[in-house]
Design an enzyme around this catalytic site. Structure first.
Site, PDB file in Angstrom:
ATOM      1  N   ASP A  95       0.801  -1.224   0.000  1.00 33.25           N
ATOM      2  CA  ASP A  95       0.000   0.000   0.000  1.00 33.25           C
ATOM      3  C   ASP A  95       0.839   1.283   0.000  1.00 33.25           C
ATOM      4  O   ASP A  95       0.312   2.363   0.298  1.00 33.25           O
ATOM      5  CB  ASP A  95      -0.963   0.001   1.196  1.00 33.25           C
ATOM      6  CG  ASP A  95      -2.195  -0.854   0.917  1.00 33.25           C
ATOM      7  OD1 ASP A  95      -2.601  -0.928  -0.259  1.00 33.25           O
ATOM      8  OD2 ASP A  95      -2.732  -1.456   1.864  1.00 33.25           O
ATOM      9  N   ASP A 156      -6.659  -4.426  -4.886  1.00 34.71           N
ATOM     10  CA  ASP A 156      -6.392  -3.040  -4.470  1.00 34.71           C
ATOM     11  C   ASP A 156      -5.032  -2.543  -4.963  1.00 34.71           C
ATOM     12  O   ASP A 156      -4.829  -1.353  -5.176  1.00 34.71           O
ATOM     13  CB  ASP A 156      -6.419  -2.916  -2.939  1.00 34.71           C
ATOM     14  CG  ASP A 156      -7.490  -3.762  -2.270  1.00 34.71           C
ATOM     15  OD1 ASP A 156      -7.809  -4.837  -2.803  1.00 34.71           O
ATOM     16  OD2 ASP A 156      -7.982  -3.362  -1.200  1.00 34.71           O
TER      17      ASP A 156
HETATM   18  N1  GLY Z   1      -7.233  -1.396   0.408  1.00 35.67           N
HETATM   19  C1  GLY Z   1      -8.062  -1.873   1.434  1.00 35.67           C
HETATM   20  C2  GLY Z   1      -9.470  -1.525   1.252  1.00 35.67           C
HETATM   21  O1  GLY Z   1      -9.901  -1.093   0.208  1.00 35.67           O
HETATM   22  O2  GLY Z   1     -10.210  -1.687   2.227  1.00 35.67           O
END
Ligand code: GLY
Length: 375
Positions: A95, A156
């Site tokens: 992330d 994601d």
């Molecule tokens: N990237 C984690 C979410 O979208 O909750």
């Protein structure tokens, strides 16, 4: 369109009025969820949390819009606070795009700050190091050193790839972008179903690279369609197209967008999962806002007028619905957008979250041609 622009002008005025109060009240903090309408601070217990960059995104967008130094000062404080995460290898994960594109890289793009540049590059180097040659994926989460997440990748991550494209563009070293493209191809091969809905979690054998299967993750079930995952994929493939100009990504982004649009309910309130029972009232406004931002960007990339119109109008309608029915402009509360959800199987649903606000602001500004492009 006239009517839509009226609402957006009105929203912009309210935003400019409310945000100095919210930014002052949250000075030195890292907002995420709210309690009694006020953001809780992630600075201590959640210092490595994946959402910690979004407040930076809000601040840089507001600084770009208004020129107010308050936002710049606060954005720089937040950027420095994230160094504790940057120096913690067990808190670094896939992330890094969400965390450092909206903080250090945004700072570098706007102010050319050398320290910000180095932070962005360090984050990109770390993210590139998560690439597993067997399987061709960027590993998502960490584990306790038992390797249980070594084979995990999630949809994601498509939205984190712009950090790698940025790193290649500033260093003229293509390896970052090669890794991003390899991950995008693995996502095409394994995460997109024939109907262009997407899976959330994919598991690989981390030694042989064999794809072992999917999990429902934050959606309702394996095989269902988690709306925020669909939005990440829509916006993420649009980004891979923008950074590479490879039409393959544009085609995939369009098909994923078409699938999202097909499933939007009549009232434009986005559920947590497109397959959840009809009577379930759990919503995710963050999915609506992310999809809206992606659709507005996608409308600038496609060539046919009918496609442009479809993506732009749908993006506008999603944002207008958030504004008309789910926004709060009272400056005694920190949040703007209500009715977000983290995951289908969580106990709590329909509450505000900082990234619901970030993407609403980004989308609103994009609609008015006033956003700064941070991805
Ligand atoms: N990237 C984690 C979410 O979208 O909750």
């Amino acid at each position: 369109m006239e009517e839509i622009n009226n609402w957006a002008d009105e929203a912009l005025e309210k935003l400019i009025k409310k945000m100095p109060v919210v930014a002052t009240r949250n000075s030195g903090r890292i907002p995420y969820l709210t309690k009694d309408g006020l953001y809780e601070d992630m600075s201590e217990a959640g210092y490595c949390w994946w959402t910690n960059g979004f407040w930076g995104g809000v601040l840089w967008q507001m600084h770009n819009l208004t020129g107010d130094e308050l936002y710049l000062r606060e954005a720089k404080i937040l950027e420095e606070k994230l160094d504790r995460n940057l120096m913690d290898p067990f808190g670094m994960d896939h992330d890094s795009g969400f965390k450092w594109l909206l903080t250090a890289v945004a700072d570098y793009k706007i102010t050319k700050d050398d320290k910000a540049f180095k932070r962005g590059l360090l984050a990109a180097e770390n993210m590139a190091g998560r690439f597993n040659l067997a399987g061709g994926y960027i590993r998502a989460w960490n584990d306790n050193g038992d390797g249980s997440n070594a084979g995990t990748a999630i949809i994601d991550c498509m939205m984190n790839l712009p950090l790698l494209y940025w790193a290649s563009s500033v260093t003229r070293d293509p390896r970052f972008s090669q890794i991003a493209k390899a991950h995008a191809q693995t996502t095409i091969n394994n995460f997109i179903r024939p109907d262009y809905s997407v899976i959330h979690i994919g598991r690989f054998d981390s030694t042989t690279g064999e794809f072992l299967g999917s999990e429902g993750g934050q959606g309702m079930a394996e095989g269902s369609s988690w709306t925020r995952g669909q939005a990440w994929a829509l916006y993420g493939f649009t980004m891979s197209y923008l950074h590479t100009r490879n039409n393959k990504y544009l085609g995939v982004a369009c098909r994923i967008a078409d699938r999202f649009i097909e499933r939007i309910p009549e009232n434009y309130h986005i559920p947590v999962d497109f397959d959840q029972p009809y009577e379930c009232a759990w919503e995710d406004s963050s999915a609506a806002a992310i999809a809206a931002c992606g659709l507005l960007k996608l409308s600038e990339c496609v060539h046919y007028e009918s496609e442009k119109k479809n993506y732009k109008n749908t993006g506008e309608m999603l944002l207008k619905t958030l504004y008309d029915e789910l926004s709060n402009w009272d400056d005694s509360v920190d949040y703007i957008i209500d009715n977000c959800s983290v995951a289908y199987h969580d106990k709590e649903h329909n509450f505000p979250m900082v990234y619901g606000d970030y993407y609403f602001i980004e989308g609103l500004l994009r609609l008015k041609g006033k956003d700064i492009f941070l991805w």
